[in-house]
Write an enzyme that holds these catalytic residues in place. Sequence first.
Site, PDB file in Angstrom:
ATOM      1  N   HIS A 294       0.822  -1.564 -12.411  1.00 50.95           N
ATOM      2  CA  HIS A 294       0.203  -1.930 -13.364  1.00 50.95           C
ATOM      3  C   HIS A 294      -1.347  -2.093 -13.048  1.00 50.95           C
ATOM      4  O   HIS A 294      -2.370  -1.886 -13.789  1.00 50.95           O
ATOM      5  CB  HIS A 294       1.331  -2.828 -14.620  1.00 50.95           C
ATOM      6  CG  HIS A 294       0.562  -3.646 -15.199  1.00 50.95           C
ATOM      7  ND1 HIS A 294       0.227  -2.688 -17.006  1.00 50.95           N
ATOM      8  CD2 HIS A 294      -0.382  -4.868 -16.038  1.00 50.95           C
ATOM      9  CE1 HIS A 294      -0.406  -3.401 -18.210  1.00 50.95           C
ATOM     10  NE2 HIS A 294      -0.805  -4.573 -16.951  1.00 50.95           N
TER      11      HIS A 294
ATOM     12  N   CYS B  80      11.840  -5.893 -16.842  1.00 52.79           N
ATOM     13  CA  CYS B  80      10.045  -5.582 -15.836  1.00 52.79           C
ATOM     14  C   CYS B  80      10.857  -4.989 -17.299  1.00 52.79           C
ATOM     15  O   CYS B  80      11.803  -3.931 -17.772  1.00 52.79           O
ATOM     16  CB  CYS B  80      10.992  -5.282 -15.444  1.00 52.79           C
ATOM     17  SG  CYS B  80       9.530  -3.710 -14.748  1.00 52.79           S
TER      18      CYS B  80
ATOM     19  N   HIS C  85     -24.013  11.906  50.876  1.00 54.30           N
ATOM     20  CA  HIS C  85     -22.892  11.245  52.162  1.00 54.30           C
ATOM     21  C   HIS C  85     -24.324  10.174  52.958  1.00 54.30           C
ATOM     22  O   HIS C  85     -23.722  10.128  53.906  1.00 54.30           O
ATOM     23  CB  HIS C  85     -22.253  12.356  52.607  1.00 54.30           C
ATOM     24  CG  HIS C  85     -21.100  12.857  51.544  1.00 54.30           C
ATOM     25  ND1 HIS C  85     -20.282  12.130  50.687  1.00 54.30           N
ATOM     26  CD2 HIS C  85     -20.914  13.278  51.026  1.00 54.30           C
ATOM     27  CE1 HIS C  85     -19.310  12.675  50.016  1.00 54.30           C
ATOM     28  NE2 HIS C  85     -20.320  13.758  49.919  1.00 54.30           N
TER      29      HIS C  85
ATOM     30  N   CYS D  62     -12.598 -18.714 -10.431  1.00 56.61           N
ATOM     31  CA  CYS D  62     -12.180 -16.973  -9.925  1.00 56.61           C
ATOM     32  C   CYS D  62     -12.660 -17.106 -10.607  1.00 56.61           C
ATOM     33  O   CYS D  62     -13.188 -17.268 -12.126  1.00 56.61           O
ATOM     34  CB  CYS D  62     -10.922 -16.678  -9.380  1.00 56.61           C
ATOM     35  SG  CYS D  62     -10.676 -15.470 -10.647  1.00 56.61           S
TER      36      CYS D  62
ATOM     37  N   HIS E 202      -6.256  -5.194 -15.027  1.00 57.10           N
ATOM     38  CA  HIS E 202      -6.345  -6.357 -14.431  1.00 57.10           C
ATOM     39  C   HIS E 202      -6.064  -7.329 -13.646  1.00 57.10           C
ATOM     40  O   HIS E 202      -4.705  -6.911 -13.147  1.00 57.10           O
ATOM     41  CB  HIS E 202      -4.695  -6.872 -15.544  1.00 57.10           C
ATOM     42  CG  HIS E 202      -4.875  -5.204 -17.335  1.00 57.10           C
ATOM     43  ND1 HIS E 202      -4.195  -5.665 -18.264  1.00 57.10           N
ATOM     44  CD2 HIS E 202      -6.147  -4.946 -17.966  1.00 57.10           C
ATOM     45  CE1 HIS E 202      -4.609  -4.826 -19.042  1.00 57.10           C
ATOM     46  NE2 HIS E 202      -5.735  -4.310 -19.105  1.00 57.10           N
TER      47      HIS E 202
ATOM     48  N   HIS F 261     -21.005  -4.954  -0.662  1.00 62.71           N
ATOM     49  CA  HIS F 261     -20.449  -5.161  -1.207  1.00 62.71           C
ATOM     50  C   HIS F 261     -19.459  -4.956  -2.167  1.00 62.71           C
ATOM     51  O   HIS F 261     -18.261  -5.361  -2.993  1.00 62.71           O
ATOM     52  CB  HIS F 261     -20.877  -6.783  -1.796  1.00 62.71           C
ATOM     53  CG  HIS F 261     -20.907  -7.717  -0.333  1.00 62.71           C
ATOM     54  ND1 HIS F 261     -20.068  -7.992   1.045  1.00 62.71           N
ATOM     55  CD2 HIS F 261     -21.995  -8.283  -0.001  1.00 62.71           C
ATOM     56  CE1 HIS F 261     -21.237  -8.560   1.529  1.00 62.71           C
ATOM     57  NE2 HIS F 261     -22.341  -7.869   1.207  1.00 62.71           N
TER      58      HIS F 261
ATOM     59  N   CYS G 123      -4.780 -13.526  -8.790  1.00 60.94           N
ATOM     60  CA  CYS G 123      -5.523 -12.744  -8.539  1.00 60.94           C
ATOM     61  C   CYS G 123      -5.842 -11.693  -7.704  1.00 60.94           C
ATOM     62  O   CYS G 123      -5.525 -11.299  -6.675  1.00 60.94           O
ATOM     63  CB  CYS G 123      -6.579 -13.293  -9.037  1.00 60.94           C
ATOM     64  SG  CYS G 123      -8.219 -12.368  -9.426  1.00 60.94           S
TER      65      CYS G 123
ATOM     66  N   CYS H 129       1.504  -9.759 -17.696  1.00 69.73           N
ATOM     67  CA  CYS H 129      -0.330  -9.592 -16.809  1.00 69.73           C
ATOM     68  C   CYS H 129      -0.947 -10.703 -18.190  1.00 69.73           C
ATOM     69  O   CYS H 129      -0.363 -10.257 -19.655  1.00 69.73           O
ATOM     70  CB  CYS H 129      -0.596  -8.264 -17.828  1.00 69.73           C
ATOM     71  SG  CYS H 129      -2.379  -8.114 -17.179  1.00 69.73           S
TER      72      CYS H 129
END
Length: 1110
Positions: A1059, A1028, A610, A1008, A1065, A216, A1078, A1040
């Site tokens: 990013h 941007c 056979h 979370c 992040h 995990h 997330c 972010c």
Amino acid sequence: MTSTGQDSTTTRQRRSRHNPHSPPHDSSVTSKRGVKKGALLHSSPSLAEVKKKGRMKKLSQAAEQDLIVGLQGLDLNLEAKTLSGTGLVFDEQLNEFHCLWDDSFPECPERLHAIKQQLIQEGLVDRCVSFQARFAEKEELMLVHSLEYIDLMETTQYMNEGELRILADTYDSVYLHPNSYTCACLASGSVLRLVDAVLGNEIRNGMAIIRPPGHHAQHSLMDGYCMFNHVAVAARYAQKKHAIQRVLIVDWDVHHGQGTQFAFDRDPSVLYFSIHRYEQGRFWPHLKASNWSTVGFGRGQGYTINVPWNQVGMRDADYIAAFLHLLLPVALEFQPQLVLVAAGFDALQGDPKGEMAATPAGFAQLTHLLMGLAGGKLILSLEGGYNFRSLAEGVSASLHTLLGDPCPILESPGAPCWSAQASLSCALEALEPFWEVLVRSAETLDEDFLEEENVEKEEEGPWQPPALPVLTWPVLQARTGLVYDQRMMGHYNLWDNHHPEMPQRVFRIMRRLEELGLAGRCLTLPARPATDSELLTCHSAEYVGRLRATAKMKTRELHREGSNFDSIYICPGTFACAQLATGATCRLVEAVLAGEVLNGAAVVRPPGHHAERDAACGFCFFNSVAVAARHAQAISGHALRILIVDWDVHHGNGTQHIFEEDPSVLYISLHRYDHGTFFPMGDEGASSQMGRAAGTGFTVNVAWNGPRVGDADYLAAWHRLVLPIAYEGGYNLTSISESMAACTRSLLGDPPPLLTLARPPLSGALASITETIQVHRRYWRSLRVMKVEDKEGPSSSKSITRKVTLPAHRGPAVQMTAPDRNILDADIGKATSASSVEVSTPDQAKSETAVVALNQDQASEAPTREAMLDQTPSEAATEGATLDQTIVGTATVGATPGQTTSEEAVREAEVIQTPPALRTDSQTPPASPVQGATAQISPSKLTESLRTLDLNSEAQKAPESQSPEEERLLGEAAEGQDRDHSMLIQSFGDHADGDQVTFYAVIPLPWCPHLVAVGPIPESGLDVTQPCQDCGTLQENWVCLSCYQVYCGRYVSAHMLQHHGVSGHPLVLSYVDLSTWCYNCEAYVHHQALLDVKSIAHQNKFGEDMPHSH
């Protein structure tokens, strides 16, 4: 004389026409085998015969050349030194950590104590080659994990219990101890030590008995008891240090190994196969990425294989079916050079978390099936398993198999359940576009059969497993028996010294076995003649007497007697040789049943399959295999279930006829048929032949209709037909080899040679296999895994399926289901592919997706703040929004039928939904779901952040004082506790008209583990109009929440995705709809900790406060 000569010519013509073998010329045949005194004189052959022989010679030479080329491309390596030895790493240091605040935590030192006691009790430790565990270096761990994450884990050695607990609570389902880092490094290093030993040819295979588990663990994230991903690190290590190009990772732990999947989901050099409990996302880790529809991204598409179990109680038969129908065919096409197994044993019967019903014997079978890959280079790394007894016995069974011990006979029913068939059907459909070996002919079922199938399904009910059986492992002095007698060369052709069935066949085979040292490794068994009572079990007394009389016949009489049969020659020694060949086979059966040997090879002649009850046929006089089968049943005292596999190129008509009414003997033949024109000709070898009376269904013919059928075709038949039936019937598969050295080595336990499949199965061969499956599916449930829409899950509603046309670059059309009532019942196993998805919603609200049904005219009024028409939706909203309409807010709206949408929008509208994963089309692949993790900060700063972060009024209290909701979410450290999946489902009116539209609203996670990454809001606030920072676009931007840099979404230039990949992040906020995504959880998140930043963004965007306080 004239009539005799005419008979002779007729006989020659028939024998030539029916000759089952192309006669190679052999100058070593002695002249005394030629025409003797008194033999018939041959008349001159006709022109037609000469031309026919010329054609046959040409065909024979071409076939021989094909064989030579094929053998040159196949690395049999018969003369190489055979590797032996099973490595074992078991270090007591791995028990020096435990959960400090919960003595009952399931991942505990007692797990390894139980295993050690079991292995010592069974004497397995002494039989293995023990290796000292070593620590994994940071550079080795960095092959999979980030340096910042490794450094953070290293600092846990110096934390106190309170700090460890706080840090552990920022992750999902973990605990930390001051020794956790040391033990995790030692566990990873243990697997690396075995990789060096296996790839360095010190040992054949190995097992690492380690803790903590690892599958995990992600790039920069602890998860599910795991700190470092041992098998992922081992795969990269093998590639870097040993120049291994292809690695297969098999994960049979009951939990999905999302960490391993994320590490390789873009990499075609690593094939990841996971078979796990899923239950439509209700089982931990609750990820959409765990479903069958996730097949990898970019160049890695097709190299991620998930088989999700959607109910508990799955048995050995279900796991074996997944291996036979999916894993093994793909693995043989992939051709791995190393196989790593994330060997969790929490799917065993009695495990409190898995709630499955597999047995240790079943895992022994799975291990055995994997040993045929990668030249036997196989390493098992312990993962889960929390019932101490079943864990210990599962490890023991797998280790027995690695050591070469025979697999125990399975106790459970042999056919996969309906739910397993549904899961496999879906997985096969999703993977078929990427693997040629999975291409299947269209399969249909007649209505009568479907009715029978539904009745059987209703009667199936929940399977109640018996008590866990006590396994016994035989102690054998010798593994493989070998029976041969040179006297069998006394049968020869008096008239044709070039006849293909010549004495030198068996002599040369034995000579080759001796040259390779294989004969010396076998237990040589003395041959004996078959008794009359043994022969009479399959042949009539009249026929036995008739054949015995040939020993005293003169040459002319022998010729005349041979002409009475089809493709037969007889000499004075024929009866004795046939009697000896049959008796030798019986002697081998006696040795196997008495425990003298495990298996064996009978190098005998003349052949036998056979031979009929009352007649010789096709070089055969007594049916050796049939007589041996009856002899085995006589020895055992009951109708022992026997499987006879006949892979001779000619159909064994005699064997089939002897057993066609007997259900105790399953006869499977793979042979050339050519629509009845290949010897022995007629329809006896057709796929439609299935036996008679009580034996109906126990005769299985795979009839090849053409030449040049090769390895790929036989393997396809083996995986799709032969082995599924054999496992379901519970037969003991004893392979009676036609004396090839490679077969003998396999019987001795040597790994098979690496096999390169030059091509996929021929379409004609697939048609033959499909034809046989169609005939026998009625009798064998294991054959019902197919490329059709499965019927699992009762559905009381009907649905109307509409196709949504996608742009050319978006891939093929997909399907969505528009309900004809408010809520549709779920059909949990729709046979869909990665490019063809059917959508329905659960009747009981257990999906992670809420459904809102609207009319077209209502759809435009529903959103409180609707995006402009044709506006590019936000990165998160696109997960479920149409291209021409976006509904914003915390709920994301699904694609509407009839509208142009992206592939990922439809994927997020699937019935089996959990927190939505980032999806992409073929041209804009997403980042791996996890390429970074928690913000990398020092433990002291992390602790301070946790203490000052206002998650909620009770979040900072000790766990015992947490709210029930917090306890439920954080309590998933049990790794198997279901969430409460009840969802609000709204339906508007009765939309029976054709203009209805179904929307899918994604409910965000209420918490979370990455909320700690949210940084302080800049003093200057937020500017939702900010472009941007990379490309200057204003179209769709995200901020972010760790560093507050602004970048565009994936449907512009994907700079925010980049990013995240660089910084790790996890949390970002959409400036379009103010939703929070997330990356690590692959989900939207809405929590108290996000309200401040959302409120500031809302005020900046709309000039007013947010209307809700939560």
